[in-house]
Design a protein around this motif. Sequence first.
Motif, PDB file in Angstrom:
ATOM      1  N   ALA A   1       0.933  -0.920   0.099  1.00  0.00           N
ATOM      2  CA  ALA A   1      -0.295   0.405  -0.227  1.00  0.00           C
ATOM      3  C   ALA A   1       1.382   1.200  -0.063  1.00  0.00           C
ATOM      4  N   ASP A   2       2.002   1.426   0.082  1.00  0.00           N
ATOM      5  CA  ASP A   2       2.735   2.488   0.959  1.00  0.00           C
ATOM      6  C   ASP A   2       4.352   1.814   0.171  1.00  0.00           C
ATOM      7  N   GLY A   3       3.986   1.739  -0.721  1.00  0.00           N
ATOM      8  CA  GLY A   3       4.982   0.842  -2.482  1.00  0.00           C
ATOM      9  C   GLY A   3       5.831   1.695  -3.125  1.00  0.00           C
ATOM     10  N   GLY A   4       6.323   1.473  -3.612  1.00  0.00           N
ATOM     11  CA  GLY A   4       7.099   2.585  -4.896  1.00  0.00           C
ATOM     12  C   GLY A   4       5.982   2.917  -5.958  1.00  0.00           C
ATOM     13  N   VAL A   5       5.547   1.925  -6.703  1.00  0.00           N
ATOM     14  CA  VAL A   5       4.305   1.727  -7.367  1.00  0.00           C
ATOM     15  C   VAL A   5       2.773   2.989  -6.483  1.00  0.00           C
ATOM     16  N   ASN A   6       2.569   2.581  -6.229  1.00  0.00           N
ATOM     17  CA  ASN A   6       1.513   3.762  -5.569  1.00  0.00           C
ATOM     18  C   ASN A   6       2.801   5.085  -5.187  1.00  0.00           C
ATOM     19  N   GLY A   7       3.975   5.059  -4.541  1.00  0.00           N
ATOM     20  CA  GLY A   7       3.565   6.603  -4.557  1.00  0.00           C
ATOM     21  C   GLY A   7       4.493   6.960  -5.774  1.00  0.00           C
ATOM     22  N   LEU A   8       4.948   6.421  -6.931  1.00  0.00           N
ATOM     23  CA  LEU A   8       4.510   6.664  -8.564  1.00  0.00           C
ATOM     24  C   LEU A   8       3.362   7.361  -8.519  1.00  0.00           C
ATOM     25  N   LEU A   9       2.431   6.530  -8.219  1.00  0.00           N
ATOM     26  CA  LEU A   9       0.811   6.821  -8.702  1.00  0.00           C
ATOM     27  C   LEU A   9       0.468   8.534  -8.075  1.00  0.00           C
ATOM     28  N   GLY A  10       0.820   8.497  -7.062  1.00  0.00           N
ATOM     29  CA  GLY A  10       0.452   9.536  -6.044  1.00  0.00           C
ATOM     30  C   GLY A  10       1.181  10.508  -6.438  1.00  0.00           C
ATOM     31  N   SER A  11       2.462  10.466  -7.218  1.00  0.00           N
ATOM     32  CA  SER A  11       3.409  11.255  -7.738  1.00  0.00           C
ATOM     33  C   SER A  11       2.436  12.121  -8.643  1.00  0.00           C
ATOM     34  N   VAL A  12       1.559  11.585  -9.361  1.00  0.00           N
ATOM     35  CA  VAL A  12       1.008  12.349 -10.614  1.00  0.00           C
ATOM     36  C   VAL A  12      -1.367  12.087  -9.563  1.00  0.00           C
ATOM     37  N   GLY A  13      -0.778  12.563  -8.496  1.00  0.00           N
ATOM     38  CA  GLY A  13      -2.720  12.153  -7.716  1.00  0.00           C
ATOM     39  C   GLY A  13      -3.517  10.955  -8.196  1.00  0.00           C
ATOM     40  N   ILE A  14      -2.567  10.258  -8.377  1.00  0.00           N
ATOM     41  CA  ILE A  14      -3.711   8.763  -8.675  1.00  0.00           C
ATOM     42  C   ILE A  14      -3.562   8.476  -7.652  1.00  0.00           C
ATOM     43  N   ASP A  15      -5.126   8.068  -6.657  1.00  0.00           N
ATOM     44  CA  ASP A  15      -4.786   7.090  -5.449  1.00  0.00           C
ATOM     45  C   ASP A  15      -4.921   5.406  -6.074  1.00  0.00           C
ATOM     46  N   GLY A  16      -3.480   4.528  -5.327  1.00  0.00           N
ATOM     47  CA  GLY A  16      -3.679   3.274  -5.817  1.00  0.00           C
ATOM     48  C   GLY A  16      -3.612   2.520  -4.673  1.00  0.00           C
ATOM     49  N   PRO A  17      -4.672   1.615  -5.555  1.00  0.00           N
ATOM     50  CA  PRO A  17      -5.021   0.653  -4.328  1.00  0.00           C
ATOM     51  C   PRO A  17      -3.899  -0.112  -3.595  1.00  0.00           C
ATOM     52  N   ASN A  18      -4.300  -1.026  -2.574  1.00  0.00           N
ATOM     53  CA  ASN A  18      -3.097  -2.201  -1.228  1.00  0.00           C
ATOM     54  C   ASN A  18      -3.321  -3.038  -3.496  1.00  0.00           C
ATOM     55  N   TRP A  19      -2.256  -4.231  -3.419  1.00  0.00           N
ATOM     56  CA  TRP A  19      -2.483  -4.702  -4.846  1.00  0.00           C
ATOM     57  C   TRP A  19      -2.638  -5.242  -4.102  1.00  0.00           C
ATOM     58  N   LEU A  20      -2.118  -6.351  -3.231  1.00  0.00           N
ATOM     59  CA  LEU A  20      -1.721  -7.764  -2.516  1.00  0.00           C
ATOM     60  C   LEU A  20      -2.668  -8.410  -1.529  1.00  0.00           C
ATOM     61  N   ARG A  21      -4.005  -7.259  -1.594  1.00  0.00           N
ATOM     62  CA  ARG A  21      -4.563  -7.405  -1.183  1.00  0.00           C
ATOM     63  C   ARG A  21      -6.195  -7.245  -1.507  1.00  0.00           C
ATOM     64  N   GLY A  22      -6.594  -7.402  -2.626  1.00  0.00           N
ATOM     65  CA  GLY A  22      -7.953  -6.566  -3.473  1.00  0.00           C
ATOM     66  C   GLY A  22      -7.584  -8.142  -4.114  1.00  0.00           C
ATOM     67  N   GLU A  23      -8.425  -8.600  -4.377  1.00  0.00           N
ATOM     68  CA  GLU A  23      -8.749 -10.018  -4.764  1.00  0.00           C
ATOM     69  C   GLU A  23      -8.138 -10.278  -6.628  1.00  0.00           C
ATOM     70  N   THR A  24      -9.485  -9.015  -7.496  1.00  0.00           N
ATOM     71  CA  THR A  24      -8.918  -9.330  -8.859  1.00  0.00           C
ATOM     72  C   THR A  24      -7.264  -7.785  -8.569  1.00  0.00           C
ATOM     73  N   ALA A  25      -7.132  -7.753  -8.163  1.00  0.00           N
ATOM     74  CA  ALA A  25      -6.188  -6.895  -7.884  1.00  0.00           C
ATOM     75  C   ALA A  25      -5.008  -7.363  -7.765  1.00  0.00           C
ATOM     76  N   ALA A  26      -4.700  -8.459  -6.253  1.00  0.00           N
ATOM     77  CA  ALA A  26      -3.984  -9.695  -6.804  1.00  0.00           C
ATOM     78  C   ALA A  26      -3.830 -10.542  -8.028  1.00  0.00           C
ATOM     79  N   MET A  27      -4.642 -11.074  -8.612  1.00  0.00           N
ATOM     80  CA  MET A  27      -4.070 -11.562  -8.843  1.00  0.00           C
ATOM     81  C   MET A  27      -3.605 -10.950 -10.304  1.00  0.00           C
TER      82      MET A  27
END
Length: 312
Positions: free
Chosen positions: A149-175
């Motif tokens: 959730a506070d990793g590099g991918v969401n940090g990169l998305l946050g720099s352009v104003g996008i609030d990224g999900p916790n990629w490994l905790r959502g069923e669709t996002a995890a797969m």
Amino acid sequence: MTLTRTRGTTAGRRAVVSPYWTIRRRDNLVGYLFIGPQLVGSALFVLLPLGLVVWYSLHEWNVLAGTFEFTGGDNYAKLLDDPRLGEVLGGTAMFSVGLVVLNLSLALVLAILLNQRLRGTTFFRTVFFSPVVVSLVAWTIVWRFLLQADGGVNGLLGSVGIDGPNWLRGETAAMASVIVVQVLKNVGLNMVLFLAALQGVPSQLHEAARVDGAKAWTRFTRITVPLISPTILLTSIITVVGSLQVFAQIAVLTQGGPGLSTTVLVYYLYQQAFQFHHFGYGATLSVLLFAIVAALTLVQWRMRRKWVFHES
């Protein structure tokens, strides 16, 4: 060399009896000696373990209690009644389809782009192939930190104003995350295979088609694809088999969760055998996995006559 005389009308003719070790027999012996180590290795490390897995699937082996009891087809009956197996097979199919389609498509596109005579193509070939030689576990651990959730991918998305999900905790996002991580790891291998196949396509055929007025897409579908179809068959078989055997990525990234959303058949097999100590049932799942891999490989091999060049 032994000389003998024939009887009857050919009494005066001398016949030559050939020695036992003819050139053909010597060549056959040399050939058998060359393949002998491979045959012995296949028997010891493929056929014997496969036979033992089938044997173990007919038993209930409790390592902690030290018991090994013959149960016949009980494990196979348990396989048919397992309420979680359907969801596991569904997740396995979703992972395999997503991985195969994305991997082969991206590898072919990259190979086409890097087959152009442009500056810097050698550098980009190295960049895209380098993950193949990186340790799988190290690669997956790095991506586990990047996808938090506070990793590099969401940090990169946050720099352009996008609030990224916790990629490994959502069923669709995890797969989706597991599929993308695996694709980025191995796409370079298929890219190199496609690149080698593309460089073997005669340029004269494209030039002749261009003179006849064929568009780029027509030249690609009517010339390039048929000529590289043997490589497409090879990469599809390799990728399908590899997608059904994925384990480390699941174990490191999601541990099969959330729920069973990323639990593929190999990881479920591991859980049953080495976490729950149901070794007999784990062996039964191994037999199921072998049957699925063999069936899919056989289907692809039989279908090659319909679309692979020079196989019709």
